[in-house]
Design a protein around this motif. Structure first.
Motif, PDB file in Angstrom:
ATOM      1  N   UNK A  11       2.857  -3.752   4.206  1.00  0.00           N
ATOM      2  CA  UNK A  11       2.554  -4.908   3.373  1.00  0.00           C
ATOM      3  C   UNK A  11       1.496  -5.740   4.085  1.00  0.00           C
ATOM      4  N   UNK A  12       0.402  -6.010   3.393  1.00  0.00           N
ATOM      5  CA  UNK A  12      -0.685  -6.832   3.908  1.00  0.00           C
ATOM      6  C   UNK A  12      -0.765  -8.113   3.084  1.00  0.00           C
ATOM      7  N   UNK A  13      -1.305  -9.165   3.683  1.00  0.00           N
ATOM      8  CA  UNK A  13      -1.520 -10.416   2.962  1.00  0.00           C
ATOM      9  C   UNK A  13      -2.943 -10.892   3.207  1.00  0.00           C
ATOM     10  N   UNK A  14      -3.469 -11.622   2.251  1.00  0.00           N
ATOM     11  CA  UNK A  14      -4.773 -12.269   2.376  1.00  0.00           C
ATOM     12  C   UNK A  14      -4.552 -13.766   2.244  1.00  0.00           C
ATOM     13  N   UNK A  30      -9.600   5.241  -1.711  1.00  0.00           N
ATOM     14  CA  UNK A  30      -9.423   6.398  -0.845  1.00  0.00           C
ATOM     15  C   UNK A  30      -8.032   6.999  -1.064  1.00  0.00           C
ATOM     16  N   UNK A  31      -7.213   7.110   0.002  1.00  0.00           N
ATOM     17  CA  UNK A  31      -5.905   7.743  -0.147  1.00  0.00           C
ATOM     18  C   UNK A  31      -4.801   6.743  -0.494  1.00  0.00           C
ATOM     19  N   UNK A  32      -5.139   5.467  -0.620  1.00  0.00           N
ATOM     20  CA  UNK A  32      -4.114   4.444  -0.823  1.00  0.00           C
ATOM     21  C   UNK A  32      -4.131   3.918  -2.254  1.00  0.00           C
ATOM     22  N   UNK A  33      -2.942   3.676  -2.764  1.00  0.00           N
ATOM     23  CA  UNK A  33      -2.763   2.985  -4.030  1.00  0.00           C
ATOM     24  C   UNK A  33      -2.293   1.576  -3.698  1.00  0.00           C
ATOM     25  N   UNK A  34      -3.120   0.580  -4.022  1.00  0.00           N
ATOM     26  CA  UNK A  34      -2.839  -0.808  -3.674  1.00  0.00           C
ATOM     27  C   UNK A  34      -2.138  -1.495  -4.848  1.00  0.00           C
ATOM     28  N   UNK A  35      -0.955  -2.037  -4.589  1.00  0.00           N
ATOM     29  CA  UNK A  35      -0.215  -2.809  -5.587  1.00  0.00           C
ATOM     30  C   UNK A  35      -0.257  -4.273  -5.155  1.00  0.00           C
ATOM     31  N   UNK A  36      -0.982  -5.092  -5.911  1.00  0.00           N
ATOM     32  CA  UNK A  36      -1.247  -6.480  -5.533  1.00  0.00           C
ATOM     33  C   UNK A  36      -0.488  -7.441  -6.427  1.00  0.00           C
ATOM     34  N   UNK A  37      -0.018  -8.498  -5.796  1.00  0.00           N
ATOM     35  CA  UNK A  37       0.591  -9.627  -6.512  1.00  0.00           C
ATOM     36  C   UNK A  37      -0.216 -10.870  -6.139  1.00  0.00           C
ATOM     37  N   UNK A  38      -0.866 -11.486  -7.114  1.00  0.00           N
ATOM     38  CA  UNK A  38      -1.781 -12.609  -6.871  1.00  0.00           C
ATOM     39  C   UNK A  38      -0.993 -13.911  -6.831  1.00  0.00           C
ATOM     40  N   UNK A  96      -4.498  -9.104   6.433  1.00  0.00           N
ATOM     41  CA  UNK A  96      -3.691  -9.169   7.648  1.00  0.00           C
ATOM     42  C   UNK A  96      -2.412  -8.346   7.469  1.00  0.00           C
ATOM     43  N   UNK A  97      -2.130  -7.406   8.378  1.00  0.00           N
ATOM     44  CA  UNK A  97      -0.862  -6.654   8.286  1.00  0.00           C
ATOM     45  C   UNK A  97       0.310  -7.573   8.592  1.00  0.00           C
ATOM     46  N   UNK A  98       1.337  -7.531   7.748  1.00  0.00           N
ATOM     47  CA  UNK A  98       2.477  -8.425   7.923  1.00  0.00           C
ATOM     48  C   UNK A  98       3.715  -7.678   8.405  1.00  0.00           C
ATOM     49  N   UNK A  99       4.156  -6.663   7.670  1.00  0.00           N
ATOM     50  CA  UNK A  99       5.328  -5.895   8.085  1.00  0.00           C
ATOM     51  C   UNK A  99       5.355  -4.589   7.319  1.00  0.00           C
ATOM     52  N   UNK A 100       6.266  -3.716   7.689  1.00  0.00           N
ATOM     53  CA  UNK A 100       6.479  -2.440   6.996  1.00  0.00           C
ATOM     54  C   UNK A 100       7.809  -2.537   6.260  1.00  0.00           C
ATOM     55  N   UNK A 101       7.748  -2.340   4.963  1.00  0.00           N
ATOM     56  CA  UNK A 101       8.929  -2.515   4.115  1.00  0.00           C
ATOM     57  C   UNK A 101       9.552  -1.165   3.801  1.00  0.00           C
ATOM     58  N   UNK A 155       0.829  -1.197   0.000  1.00  0.00           N
ATOM     59  CA  UNK A 155       0.000   0.000   0.000  1.00  0.00           C
ATOM     60  C   UNK A 155       0.868   1.254   0.000  1.00  0.00           C
ATOM     61  N   UNK A 156       0.536   2.149  -0.933  1.00  0.00           N
ATOM     62  CA  UNK A 156       1.259   3.415  -1.027  1.00  0.00           C
ATOM     63  C   UNK A 156       0.279   4.568  -0.814  1.00  0.00           C
ATOM     64  N   UNK A 157       0.792   5.616  -0.205  1.00  0.00           N
ATOM     65  CA  UNK A 157       0.014   6.826   0.057  1.00  0.00           C
ATOM     66  C   UNK A 157       0.980   8.010   0.038  1.00  0.00           C
ATOM     67  N   UNK A 158       0.488   9.251   0.108  1.00  0.00           N
ATOM     68  CA  UNK A 158       1.418  10.382   0.179  1.00  0.00           C
ATOM     69  C   UNK A 158       2.422  10.254   1.318  1.00  0.00           C
ATOM     70  N   UNK A 159       1.990   9.691   2.456  1.00  0.00           N
ATOM     71  CA  UNK A 159       2.910   9.538   3.585  1.00  0.00           C
ATOM     72  C   UNK A 159       4.002   8.516   3.279  1.00  0.00           C
ATOM     73  N   UNK A 160       3.650   7.398   2.643  1.00  0.00           N
ATOM     74  CA  UNK A 160       4.660   6.375   2.338  1.00  0.00           C
ATOM     75  C   UNK A 160       5.647   6.867   1.288  1.00  0.00           C
ATOM     76  N   UNK A 161       5.164   7.665   0.324  1.00  0.00           N
ATOM     77  CA  UNK A 161       6.083   8.216  -0.686  1.00  0.00           C
ATOM     78  C   UNK A 161       7.068   9.188  -0.040  1.00  0.00           C
TER      79      UNK A 161
END
Length: 289
Positions: A119-122, A233-241, A130-135, A106-112
């Motif tokens: 990083x979340x996982x399903x 919303x304010x997040x840009x989600x980059x997903x890898x399936x 589920x939140x996993x870690x902050x990269x 997940x990217x947002x103005x704050x992360x940039x």
């Protein structure tokens, strides 16, 4: 939760305005300025008290979340991905690698600005994500814990030719309404002009985020890996399936048929759905749908 917290004062203020509308209207018609100002002062005070209470509860939840992040560690084995942490209450989470649906960066103005991305996982039918870690960008941690995420969606603009304007409706309609109310309040209820500028600014920021999604949302396949980019919303989600048993639905309106575009919805185990809007049909040839 942060968006709900921002909207709470204005929702409460709107409810109080509806309840007190007969008295406000009567005072305005009769020219009772002192009574009208007293009613407005009462509304703003009640809104401030309840907003302070909601903000306090939110701060308490942040403290509890921070306590859970103490001594936080993430690990990976041949079959499992897990994490543990906590100070007051210890917890541990384990996920079977074969049940992972996707990873969400997940990217947002704050992360940039900070160059740190959550990083979340399903996995399986477990919801929500589920939140996993902050990269930290540029470090090998992402590849070490999720080597399946060998590719990220390309950092390029998507093809916006004949793209639908539906991206801008969720924020554009409330923004137009807030601008109208702000303009009207300048002559009828000047005391409400400043409070109305706050939701106007929030919806303007959401409209800017929608513009980012309009330029970035898309679907790609690189080296056999399905990659998605979607804005919420304010997040840009980059997903890898990851999960092989994923359903696909392409939905077209009559206008979308004429411009050869469709909304692509991925259905994962547990009926979890992820939608990418207004995707060119030419970009979906590899799905064979």
């Amino acid at each position: 939760l942060p968006i709900s917290l921002l909207n709470f004062p204005f929702g409460l203020l709107g409810s109080l305005a509806v309840l007190l509308m007969p008295e406000i209207t009567q005072a305005h018609i009769e020219g009772q300025t002192a009574r009208l100002n007293a009613l407005l002062d009462r509304m703003l005070r009640l809104t401030g008290y309840f907003s302070a209470l909601a903000g306090t509860l939110f701060c308490i939840s942040l403290v509890l979340s921070a306590l859970q992040a103490v001594h936080y560690t993430v690990w990976r084995t041949d079959t499992q991905l897990g994490s543990r942490g906590g100070l007051v209450r210890r917890y541990e989470m384990r996920l079977r690698l074969s049940q992972l649906n996707y990873a969400d960066l997940r990217r947002s103005p704050a992360t940039w600005a900070l160059h740190y991305c959550p990083v979340f996982v399903s996995a399986g039918a477990c919801r929500p994500e589920l939140p996993l870690f902050v990269w930290r960008e540029g470090t090998p941690l992402l590849r070490e814990l999720l080597p399946e995420m060998a590719q990220l969606p390309p950092d390029t603009r998507a093809d916006t030719t004949d793209r639908s304007m539906v991206f801008f409706l969720p924020a554009g309609i409330p923004l137009a309404l807030c601008l109208l109310l702000t303009a009207v309040s300048r002559t009828t209820l000047p005391a409400l002009t400043l409070p109305l500028l706050i939701p106007t600014g929030v919806f303007a920021a959401l409209l800017g985020a929608a513009a980012v999604g309009w330029h970035r949302e898309g679907v790609w396949q690189q080296q056999g890996q399905l990659l998605l980019c979607r804005q919420h919303r304010f997040h840009l989600h980059q997903l890898c399936v990851f999960h092989p048993d994923t359903g696909f639905t392409a939905l077209q309106s009559p206008w979308a048929v004429t411009v050869q575009r469709a909304n692509l919805t991925l259905v994962f185990p547990g009926k979890e759905r992820v939608t990418v809007r207004s995707v060119p049909l030419a970009a979906l040839d590899f799905l064979e749908i």
